[in-house]
Structure formats: structure tokens, C-alpha cells
Design a protein around this motif. Sequence first.
Motif, PDB file in Angstrom:
ATOM      1  N   PRO A  79      52.508  62.881 -30.066  1.00  0.00           N
ATOM      2  CA  PRO A  79      52.044  61.595 -29.540  1.00  0.00           C
ATOM      3  C   PRO A  79      52.662  61.328 -28.160  1.00  0.00           C
ATOM      4  O   PRO A  79      53.552  60.486 -28.004  1.00  0.00           O
ATOM      5  CB  PRO A  79      52.529  60.594 -30.595  1.00  0.00           C
ATOM      6  N   GLU A  83      52.485  57.678 -26.843  1.00  0.00           N
ATOM      7  CA  GLU A  83      53.404  56.770 -27.531  1.00  0.00           C
ATOM      8  C   GLU A  83      54.842  57.028 -27.110  1.00  0.00           C
ATOM      9  O   GLU A  83      55.630  56.089 -26.933  1.00  0.00           O
ATOM     10  CB  GLU A  83      53.251  56.940 -29.040  1.00  0.00           C
ATOM     11  N   GLN A 106      55.270  55.590 -23.653  1.00  0.00           N
ATOM     12  CA  GLN A 106      55.234  54.126 -23.731  1.00  0.00           C
ATOM     13  C   GLN A 106      56.568  53.584 -24.227  1.00  0.00           C
ATOM     14  O   GLN A 106      57.140  52.658 -23.632  1.00  0.00           O
ATOM     15  CB  GLN A 106      54.112  53.706 -24.681  1.00  0.00           C
ATOM     16  N   GLN A 107      57.075  54.142 -25.312  1.00  0.00           N
ATOM     17  CA  GLN A 107      58.334  53.641 -25.866  1.00  0.00           C
ATOM     18  C   GLN A 107      59.488  53.813 -24.884  1.00  0.00           C
ATOM     19  O   GLN A 107      60.286  52.897 -24.689  1.00  0.00           O
ATOM     20  CB  GLN A 107      58.660  54.378 -27.174  1.00  0.00           C
TER      21      GLN A 107
END
Length: 341
Positions: free
Chosen positions: A286, A289, A292-293
Motif C-alpha cells: 500500500p 497509504e 500518506q501516513q
Amino acid sequence: MAEVAARAGVTKQTVSNVVAGKKVRPETLAKVNTAIAELGYKPNLVARSLRTGSTSTVGLFVPSVANPFYSEVVEEVENVLVGHGYNLLLATTREDPDYTRVHLENLAARSVDALLVAGDYGVEQQLPMLTAAAFPVALFAWEGDPPTTLPVVSIDYEHAGFLAGRHLRELGHRNVAVIADLPAHTLRVGGLRRAFAADGLTIDDRMVFTRTSDDAAGGYAAACAALDADPGLTAIFATHDVLALGAIEAVIRSGRRVPEDVSVVGFDDIAQVGRIEPALTTVTFPKREMAQQAVELLLRAVDSGRPPTNVISLLRPTLTVRASSAPPRATDQPREERDLR
């Protein structure tokens, strides 16, 4: 700025507040933004950084942009940063601790607002410098033992290897070779071994081949060695997709077919592997993700003026099954019934 203020009928300070993202009345914001668009106004970022102490720039270290996985990671990080109004400053570590140290010193001089470090090989030695940096630092795509001094957003690499191994076992494969970047990818290989061990099987150490180069040529050479070592080989697992591409070429050049004679499974799910023939079965990360995190964790620290929380976040990979893997032919013999060359 004075022209924008005159066009909008506001003060220069109001224009400055809008550009800085400070709260103003909605009708005032609309008038200023209209004037900015009509006049083509661009704020002087250097002057603003001197005034605010912020550069609106985040540094990113990757081992190399030649590896498609990291090229895709760079794009994901940049997309997230741009969405937050930040710029990206990219540097490569080349998996060299000394080269990394020099880059760190240069970044400190450039006064970035924060730093992301992708991958751990060649970076471990610089953890004290990263921990002591004057700006927030976060690590991601970190495969070794995670440090306790910095936040880490990464993938469960051991589980990723397990997914590949379980897929091969569910298909019925027993005679498997591994092409790996060792010791960096020890967790990936360990996960594969765990999947086989669950069925009471082991992967012979003689069938684990360390790649000679981190490109398709390295995968090709290792796969040739594997096919010579065990002509009855039915599957190859490569610990990243570029090695798997070289393995597919080796199988085909040997006169065998993928997957009818030898299945090939990769790792990373880079963009090109879904378009080759046969399309590659691979472990998918991912990436979005993860980017983003890591970015949002850093930007929260920038906004608050406090160091980021030292969390360890391990994201779960998935397996994308395509055309390069299939059950072995019924006539294939278990390796334990044959002698390895």
C-alpha cells in the motif's frame, strides 16, 4: 502584493495573511484570490521563508531512483506533499553511509521543514544524526529492526514473504528457488520459509541465491544458476520485481515456459509487471497509504512545533495473482526424491 491589495480593495497585510494561509473572512478571501488570479501574482518563497522560518519543503531520502519501487514511492510522497502545499527536495543515499551523512549535513544547511527517509540499508549508521536533527524526521519502507528513537511507517515484510510462500504452497509447489537481495531481504525470505514450514517442508539453503546485481541482469544470472542446480525446479520467488523480470527471461531462454513449467512470483508490484507477458504475480504494497501516513505524521509535527510521536506502524501487504504462477505439472517429482546437482 501592493497591486493585489489595490485590486482587491484590502491592505497588504490582508494579502499576506491569505498567502500564508491565515484565517480571513470568506468574502475577503474570495476577493484576494480573484485578484491574485487576475494579476498572476506569485509570492516570493525565499522572502517568505526568511520571514516565517518555514521553507514549505520536505526532504526525501531514497536509496536510488533507478529502482522502480522507489520511483513510485517518490511520486506518492510528492502527490501527498503537494496536496498539503509543500515542495519536495529529493536526495539518494546510494546505500552508502558516508554519502548519506554528507546529504544530511547539506539538508540541515538548506533548512528543510522535515525529512522522510525511505529504506534502511546504509542509513542505520546515521540514526544518531537523524535523531538529533533540528527538524522532524520519519522513517518508512524500513525493513530492519525499527529504531525506538524515530517514528516508522513501514510494511510487514515477513508477512509479505509468507503471502508469496502460501500462494506457492496452495498451488502445490515444493521445489522452489529463491533469488534474494541478502541480507537486506532476510525478512522476506523468512516469511516464505514460514509458509513452507507450516506444511512440514523446508527450502534447501542451496536453492537460495543472492543476486549479483540489483537489476534484471542479477535476477537472470541467479535464475540460470537455480535452473542448473535443480532442473526439476517448478517455481522461483524473487524478493523484488526487477529480479523477477530477469528470472522470467532466464526461464524462457532455457526453453521452459512461464508458468507451465516454472512459476515466478515477485515482490513490490511495480507498474510495469502488470503489462508484461506473462503478467507477474507479486506482493503488493500500500504505497499510497504508507506515503500518506508518513507525510501527515511529519506535517503534524511541523505544525505543532513538537517532535513526531515515535510510533511503529506496520501496514499489511496483499498478493496480486496474475498469469506467471500456476500449479506444477502432475509429473513433477518432489525435490527430496532427486539429488541436487
